[in-house]
Design a protein around this motif. Sequence first.
Motif, PDB file in Angstrom:
ATOM      1  N   SER A  75      44.338 -25.691  24.125  1.00 43.71           N
ATOM      2  CA  SER A  75      43.886 -26.115  22.802  1.00 43.71           C
ATOM      3  C   SER A  75      42.596 -26.918  22.896  1.00 43.71           C
ATOM      4  O   SER A  75      41.724 -26.817  22.034  1.00 43.71           O
ATOM      5  CB  SER A  75      44.974 -26.951  22.114  1.00 43.71           C
ATOM      6  N   THR A  76      42.446 -27.708  23.971  1.00 44.08           N
ATOM      7  CA  THR A  76      41.201 -28.435  24.175  1.00 44.08           C
ATOM      8  C   THR A  76      40.045 -27.475  24.415  1.00 44.08           C
ATOM      9  O   THR A  76      38.964 -27.620  23.835  1.00 44.08           O
ATOM     10  CB  THR A  76      41.341 -29.385  25.380  1.00 44.08           C
ATOM     11  N   LEU A  77      40.259 -26.474  25.266  1.00 45.78           N
ATOM     12  CA  LEU A  77      39.207 -25.499  25.547  1.00 45.78           C
ATOM     13  C   LEU A  77      38.856 -24.690  24.311  1.00 45.78           C
ATOM     14  O   LEU A  77      37.687 -24.415  24.048  1.00 45.78           O
ATOM     15  CB  LEU A  77      39.658 -24.574  26.681  1.00 45.78           C
ATOM     16  N   ALA A  78      39.884 -24.321  23.520  1.00 44.51           N
ATOM     17  CA  ALA A  78      39.622 -23.548  22.305  1.00 44.51           C
ATOM     18  C   ALA A  78      38.826 -24.366  21.302  1.00 44.51           C
ATOM     19  O   ALA A  78      37.907 -23.863  20.658  1.00 44.51           O
ATOM     20  CB  ALA A  78      40.949 -23.094  21.688  1.00 44.51           C
ATOM     21  N   ARG A  79      39.165 -25.659  21.159  1.00 38.60           N
ATOM     22  CA  ARG A  79      38.429 -26.517  20.235  1.00 38.60           C
ATOM     23  C   ARG A  79      36.992 -26.697  20.691  1.00 38.60           C
ATOM     24  O   ARG A  79      36.049 -26.713  19.894  1.00 38.60           O
ATOM     25  CB  ARG A  79      39.130 -27.870  20.135  1.00 38.60           C
ATOM     26  N   ARG A  80      36.790 -26.819  22.010  1.00 34.85           N
ATOM     27  CA  ARG A  80      35.442 -26.964  22.542  1.00 34.85           C
ATOM     28  C   ARG A  80      34.598 -25.737  22.229  1.00 34.85           C
ATOM     29  O   ARG A  80      33.424 -25.852  21.879  1.00 34.85           O
ATOM     30  CB  ARG A  80      35.517 -27.192  24.052  1.00 34.85           C
ATOM     31  N   LYS A  81      35.210 -24.543  22.307  1.00 39.54           N
ATOM     32  CA  LYS A  81      34.485 -23.312  21.974  1.00 39.54           C
ATOM     33  C   LYS A  81      34.069 -23.317  20.506  1.00 39.54           C
ATOM     34  O   LYS A  81      32.952 -22.941  20.151  1.00 39.54           O
ATOM     35  CB  LYS A  81      35.361 -22.084  22.242  1.00 39.54           C
ATOM     36  N   MET A  82      34.987 -23.741  19.622  1.00 39.38           N
ATOM     37  CA  MET A  82      34.701 -23.711  18.190  1.00 39.38           C
ATOM     38  C   MET A  82      33.645 -24.737  17.810  1.00 39.38           C
ATOM     39  O   MET A  82      32.888 -24.538  16.862  1.00 39.38           O
ATOM     40  CB  MET A  82      35.975 -23.953  17.389  1.00 39.38           C
ATOM     41  N   ASN A  83      33.566 -25.846  18.540  1.00 41.35           N
ATOM     42  CA  ASN A  83      32.589 -26.886  18.234  1.00 41.35           C
ATOM     43  C   ASN A  83      31.214 -26.607  18.815  1.00 41.35           C
ATOM     44  O   ASN A  83      30.241 -27.283  18.472  1.00 41.35           O
ATOM     45  CB  ASN A  83      33.076 -28.248  18.768  1.00 41.35           C
ATOM     46  N   LEU A  84      31.109 -25.611  19.695  1.00 41.93           N
ATOM     47  CA  LEU A  84      29.837 -25.307  20.328  1.00 41.93           C
ATOM     48  C   LEU A  84      28.902 -24.636  19.332  1.00 41.93           C
ATOM     49  O   LEU A  84      29.257 -23.633  18.705  1.00 41.93           O
ATOM     50  CB  LEU A  84      30.059 -24.394  21.531  1.00 41.93           C
ATOM     51  N   ILE A  85      27.702 -25.185  19.150  1.00 44.99           N
ATOM     52  CA  ILE A  85      26.709 -24.615  18.238  1.00 44.99           C
ATOM     53  C   ILE A  85      25.787 -23.721  19.048  1.00 44.99           C
ATOM     54  O   ILE A  85      25.056 -24.187  19.915  1.00 44.99           O
ATOM     55  CB  ILE A  85      25.892 -25.730  17.541  1.00 44.99           C
ATOM     56  N   THR A  86      25.823 -22.426  18.763  1.00 46.77           N
ATOM     57  CA  THR A  86      24.971 -21.474  19.479  1.00 46.77           C
ATOM     58  C   THR A  86      23.840 -20.953  18.613  1.00 46.77           C
ATOM     59  O   THR A  86      22.899 -20.355  19.124  1.00 46.77           O
ATOM     60  CB  THR A  86      25.802 -20.285  19.979  1.00 46.77           C
ATOM     61  N   ALA A  87      23.923 -21.148  17.289  1.00 42.46           N
ATOM     62  CA  ALA A  87      22.859 -20.717  16.390  1.00 42.46           C
ATOM     63  C   ALA A  87      22.904 -21.586  15.144  1.00 42.46           C
ATOM     64  O   ALA A  87      23.957 -22.115  14.780  1.00 42.46           O
ATOM     65  CB  ALA A  87      23.009 -19.249  16.017  1.00 42.46           C
ATOM     66  N   ILE A  88      21.753 -21.751  14.497  1.00 43.03           N
ATOM     67  CA  ILE A  88      21.679 -22.579  13.299  1.00 43.03           C
ATOM     68  C   ILE A  88      20.600 -22.026  12.383  1.00 43.03           C
ATOM     69  O   ILE A  88      19.593 -21.475  12.847  1.00 43.03           O
ATOM     70  CB  ILE A  88      21.395 -24.057  13.678  1.00 43.03           C
ATOM     71  N   LYS A  89      20.810 -22.125  11.067  1.00 44.97           N
ATOM     72  CA  LYS A  89      19.853 -21.609  10.095  1.00 44.97           C
ATOM     73  C   LYS A  89      18.968 -22.752   9.605  1.00 44.97           C
ATOM     74  O   LYS A  89      19.464 -23.821   9.219  1.00 44.97           O
ATOM     75  CB  LYS A  89      20.591 -20.976   8.914  1.00 44.97           C
ATOM     76  N   ASN A  90      17.649 -22.553   9.639  1.00 46.07           N
ATOM     77  CA  ASN A  90      16.726 -23.606   9.199  1.00 46.07           C
ATOM     78  C   ASN A  90      16.533 -23.575   7.690  1.00 46.07           C
ATOM     79  O   ASN A  90      17.162 -22.784   6.976  1.00 46.07           O
ATOM     80  CB  ASN A  90      15.392 -23.503   9.952  1.00 46.07           C
ATOM     81  N   GLU A  91      15.621 -24.427   7.191  1.00 48.87           N
ATOM     82  CA  GLU A  91      15.459 -24.599   5.749  1.00 48.87           C
ATOM     83  C   GLU A  91      14.972 -23.343   5.048  1.00 48.87           C
ATOM     84  O   GLU A  91      15.239 -23.146   3.853  1.00 48.87           O
ATOM     85  CB  GLU A  91      14.474 -25.743   5.458  1.00 48.87           C
ATOM     86  N   VAL A  92      14.261 -22.470   5.739  1.00 47.22           N
ATOM     87  CA  VAL A  92      13.718 -21.262   5.107  1.00 47.22           C
ATOM     88  C   VAL A  92      14.634 -20.057   5.289  1.00 47.22           C
ATOM     89  O   VAL A  92      14.291 -18.943   4.906  1.00 47.22           O
ATOM     90  CB  VAL A  92      12.305 -20.945   5.659  1.00 47.22           C
TER      91      VAL A  92
END
Length: 405
Positions: free
Chosen positions: A363-380
């Motif tokens: 469950s710790t490893l699964a939560r760590r995967k879900m919290n990992l940010i691999t992409a993000i959308k900018n303002e445009v």
Amino acid sequence: MNIVVWNCRGALKPNFQSHVRELVRCHNPDVLVVMETRIGGDRAKDISDRLPFDSVIHTETMGFVGGIWLMWNADRVEVVQLAKTEQEIHVEVKVLLFNLSWIFTTVYASPRYDERQVLWENLSKVADLHNKPWIIAEDFNEPLAEEDKFGGRPVSINRSLLFKECLDKCNMVDMGFNGPKYTWTNRREIHSLIQERIDRFFMNPSWCLLYPDAKVSHLTRCHSDHYPVLMETNPRRPMQLNRLFKFQSFWLSDPSFPSVVKQAWGQQRDLREAIDLFSNQANLWNKNHFGNIFHKKKRIMAQLDGVQRAMALQPFSSLVTLENHLLKELDVVLEQEKDLWALKSRINWMILGDRNTSFFHVSTLARRKMNLITAIKNEVGDWLTKEREVASHIREGFMKLYTTS
């Protein structure tokens, strides 16, 4: 090791072979599974022989639907067929480079409800036959929850519960995903559009502990109404950023911790200075006082082993005293380890029982995967996927928030 699974919706399409080669070129899979090929027998063998793999297992189609091809290259992985039906292939995979073996089951669940019931029963029976690391992948033709579907009729609770009951019997955990939320679409106009997440990877706890950094990605969809899905057992590690300060609740149980608090807050300082001083001193105190709990446990176990070997040769009272002292130290460290895993997993261990189980690790490893940010959308509205771009954008956002507050 990389595995790509894809519901191709027909291997006789003109672009099928070129798309398979493109998937291989871009993602270099050790194993490729295509399903709903809709052909079997000699025709299936003729087409699969033209693809860039030297070994293959086929299943027969279910009338004009179904058909699974599991392909691999024998110089990279050793695959032993265990069993197969029209809806599933069970194999044992041995990764030659690392000499690791585990069970891989690939599934194409029938669109017909009664036949899916047979598949759930088969998977439950397989779970009783082994205790090895195990993953199950691909098209289950059944959303697990309402959030896995957009448009169309509501998700059938009864059918989803039967699916979930099968997963529970198999001790399976969803591996999560990166990329678009859904894996299938009917490609209609918006008023009649239906999208579902029905292509998945599941793992049991022992497989998760074998590959704690494994990552699942929904790739770009083309030539089919299903997205190809990539699973990487050892993906490229993300850039290491400085971690934010985190207060650990088990610090409160240590009698020396109040002095750390008093030292930071006991004198007249402004709020920002006191917070920074406490964060730095608490981190330093934690490192020096607790150290790495897992390394400490390993060191104590090694010392105990040495003492017990010496006592077996020639017992001394000093060795008995030292063994008792080390056993007490080990009890403290084991309790700290239990608290640490329970804290990291954010699960109420008093409800779930024994804390130091593989459930908490997974469950710790699964939560760590879900919290990992691999992409993000900018303002445009542009997606940033490169690690440094994501880190820079997040840092700039925090700076703007800090300066305007």
